[in-house]
Structures are given as structure tokens and as C-alpha cells.
Write an enzyme that holds these catalytic residues in place. Sequence first.
Site, PDB file in Angstrom:
ATOM      1  N   ASP A 389       0.679  -1.148  -0.049  1.00  0.00           N
ATOM      2  CA  ASP A 389      -0.141  -0.094  -0.082  1.00  0.00           C
ATOM      3  C   ASP A 389       0.822   1.143   0.016  1.00  0.00           C
ATOM      4  OD1 ASP A 389      -2.571   0.481  -0.351  1.00  0.00           O
ATOM      5  OD2 ASP A 389      -2.969   0.578   1.851  1.00  0.00           O
ATOM      6  N   ASP A 442      -9.426  -2.975   2.080  1.00  0.00           N
ATOM      7  CA  ASP A 442      -9.441  -2.298   3.458  1.00  0.00           C
ATOM      8  C   ASP A 442     -10.538  -3.295   4.419  1.00  0.00           C
ATOM      9  OD1 ASP A 442      -8.058  -0.625   2.407  1.00  0.00           O
ATOM     10  OD2 ASP A 442      -9.627   1.047   2.115  1.00  0.00           O
TER      11      ASP A 442
END
Length: 539
Positions: A389, A442
Site C-alpha cells: 500500500d 480495506d
Amino acid sequence: MATLSYQLYLGFIITIHLGIFLFLTSSVAAAGGDSSGSASGNASSSCSNPHIMVKVKIWVNGAEKEPVGGLSAAFGSIFPTHIKEAHRLPATFSKPLNSCTASSSKLSGSFALAQRGDCDFITKAKVAEAGGAAGLVVINDGEGLLEMNCVGNDTDLNITIPVVMISKSGGDEIDKAMDRREKVELLLYSPDRPIVDFSVTFLWLMSVGTVVCASLWSEFTVSDQSDEPYDELSPKVSSNAIAAKDDEEILHISTKSAIVFVITASTFLVLLYLFMSSWFVWLLIGLFCIGGVEGMHTCIVSLVLSKCKNCGQRTLNLPLLGEVSILSFVVLIFCVVFAVVWAANRKASYSWVGQDILGICLMITVLQLAQLPNIKVATVLLCCAFLYDIFWVFLSPFIFHDSVMIEVAKGSKSGGESIPMLLRVPRTSDPWNGYDMIGFGDILFPGLLVSFANRFDKANKKGRLNGYFLWLTVGYGVGLFFTYLGLYLMNGHGQPALLYLVPCTLGLCVILGLVRHELKQLWSFGAKSPELNPTTGQA
């Protein structure tokens, strides 16, 4: 019994949703990517103005059209924040269109329109101001908006008109109307964005609720069915039979597959960045619909059977499919129709409801099919995702000259289509409208850890307070809060959500394990306890 082809299909589906769509983990940040802060004052003599979003309202022959979003320049006067303070004036194209030399058209009392190119933005602004224009609207030569800054040492300016850039598509609409000799009027202002929109709270509740629901799903759906079909068998045989059947239908993630997930995600992210187009997005929409139908079907059938044990006993024979449950067939038809209707109306204002329902059902099903065996695998998976990420948001510009993840999430080259692998909620109190979004990654990646915590607590007969599930759920909620706080503090610039979520879940789990002297048990859970099935947490 699960066949080999089913296992391959299961692995493919989970790899798709845990790997390919990991890139959407920063879509939370991309959702608020427009900076709409306003500065005080009326004019600036230097290139210190913040780049803020500007709303360009358009009237054609007195009829109001859809407004266009623009980006202000680092120079010129500041845009008003309230529509009552702005002025509605006619639009006029500069001649020449590049506004690099004095315009032969009358610009006084109007907004000058100029094409990008041939000279710097400051020159265009000076020419428009010299011609008496009340403001300058620069039309980009492509989609997206470019920051208009000063060049060289030219920072001592006295430009007193506002300057804004709009996209090519926005300029084309104005151009078409003016080609038809219609009167076009513009009004430029930059409304403030509220600090908190209700949609963020609703999205937070949906995300946390999905993780909790998926973790406790077996408790919601098992009910009293376990003893009905096996009354004639001994408890030991029926328990083992159920455990063996369930274990076949679960993909146990290993350290190797965790690394493969992240490599797969990186590969598809680069492919999306390089070859993003409408057909590619349509491929993703098709995959989403297939996964959504499967997830929705599984959730509905399991819920119905938990309340009505006999509903699934009636069957019918179908060509190619053979004998199938009537309940399963009817639910499948409903789910397919639901997905098709959503796909056909995916651009409607209400389509987010269908997308969220399909997405939540899909994620609940994936979190039932894929499980982490212990904290060792969780550490490898979440740490890889954590680094992934950060790299694709913050470090990729040094290689690709763009933040690859944010560019893909924006979908500027997708022909107006948007990637569906996310939950979204419309902003209700934001004058810029749009959506707040959260990517599947997420929810899925921290959700795997939270689900493991619940199984660990059950296997070790832990209560909620002295267990791990409750505290990791709280940690996930706090991590999401920090994600949105970071987005706000960074003025809407892209934030990698796992940067906050991993420490608040995995970090909290490790700290609790150390304090309770249970870290070794968490690390090797399922490996040294053959009497326990880590899939179900049952003896």
C-alpha cells in the site's frame, strides 16, 4: 465432497478478490481527493495561492446545465466561497484560442476561454486581463486537471483576475453550445467542503458491520441444524463428518499464498495503470457481478435454511444441472436479476445501494471461504499488504511519475466507467457531491485477522473481554477513523488505508498476545493442536 475443479475455482475467486483488488485499499483516500479549501483575501501578488477546486456553473440560453469542476491557479485573485458573492457573466473565446497574444475578440465584462498550450499560463492570464476579461478559464487538452504554477523566477505578479482550468470534456460542452450561436454564461466559485459528512459515518458502520457479520456468520446461520440430519449417527461421527465437509470448502491461506496475493495485486495494478480502458473496466464489472451473485446466493440460502430447516429439501431436475434445490434455484434467479439490473443502472444516483449489497455479500462469503490458520501467516500477509500500500501510493511516483494506485482508483482513462470493487455512499451535505468510498482490501485483509481472532477465542473458550475478537474489532474501527482523519489532515490527498489499519489490528493483536503471554500460541495455532480444527474451532 468438493471436487478439484471446485477447489481451483475457489482459489481463483479468492485470489481475485484478495489480490487483484488490493489496489483499491487507498480508494478511501481517493474518494476525497478534491482539495476544496479556500484562502482569504481578494488577490495575490505571488504564486502562493493554494490549488483549490472551483465549481463552474453553466447556463445556455438561460437554462442551467450540469456544473463543471475546475482547479484554480497558484496566481490571480481568490474565488468566492459563496455563490451570492460570485458574478454570472457571459463566456467568450479568445482569438487566438491559445490567448498567447492580444485578443481580437471583445473580452471586457466576460470570462475568457482559452485552450491550453503554445505559451505559459501566466502569459495567457496577462493577455486576458489586458483585454478586460473578468476571469480566465483554461481548457485542458485532456481529461484531468493540471496545477497551473509560475515558471522560472516569475513570482512577482500582479494578476487580479481569477484563473481556473477545466477538463477537455467540460470545455467541449461549452464549445458545442457556442458553435450553435447560443449564449453561454458562467459563474465561478469555490464552496467550502464540510469537515465531516454523514456518509463517512455510514461507510464506517458498513465496514465494521461487514467484518463483524462475516466473523460471526456461522453463529447466525448454524442454528439447530447440526443435530437434525444426523440423529441416527453417533455425535462423534456426525461432528467429524461435518468438520471434514466444511474443511474441504475452505481455502487455508499459507505464507506462500499470502505473498502470491500481493504479487498478483501488484501485477494487475500495473496492468490497470498501463492499459486501463472501458473494456477493461467492463471485464472487472463482469467479475464483480459473478462474485456478487455467488456471495448473495450463499448468504440468502444459508440465512433461509437457518430459519427453515425443511425449505431446501424440495428439488427439481434441470437440463445440464441435474437435481437442484428449488430454494437454491429461485434464489439464484433472483440474484442474477438483481446483478443485471444493477449493471444496467450502475450510473444512476441510486445504484450505490445495489453495489454495496452485492459487495457486502461477496466479502462475507470470501471471509467464510478463506481463513488464516495463525498469526504467523497473518503477519506475512498484512505486512506485505502494508508495504504494498505504501509503495504504490507514496513511492511509485519515483518510477512511474504518478502515484499508480491513486491514478488507477481515479479511473481517468476508463472512458467514464468506474471500478465497482468498493463500497460507496453519496455525500449528502457536500456541495461537490460525489461519493465516499472504501476498497474491498480495506475490509477483507483486516477482516481475515478479526475472523481468526473469533475462531481462536471459541477454540480456547475465551470470553469477549479476555479474548481477542472484541479488541481487534475495536482496533479496526479506530484504524478506519485514523484513515479518515489522515485524509482530512492531508487536505484530501491520497492515503494508503492499510498504513493505519494494519498497526491497529495486527499490532494490537501482537501487543495483547505479549501482555497475556499467549503470543506463541497465537503464532503456531492449529499447527501443534491436532485435536482442534482451526477451521471451526471445534474439538
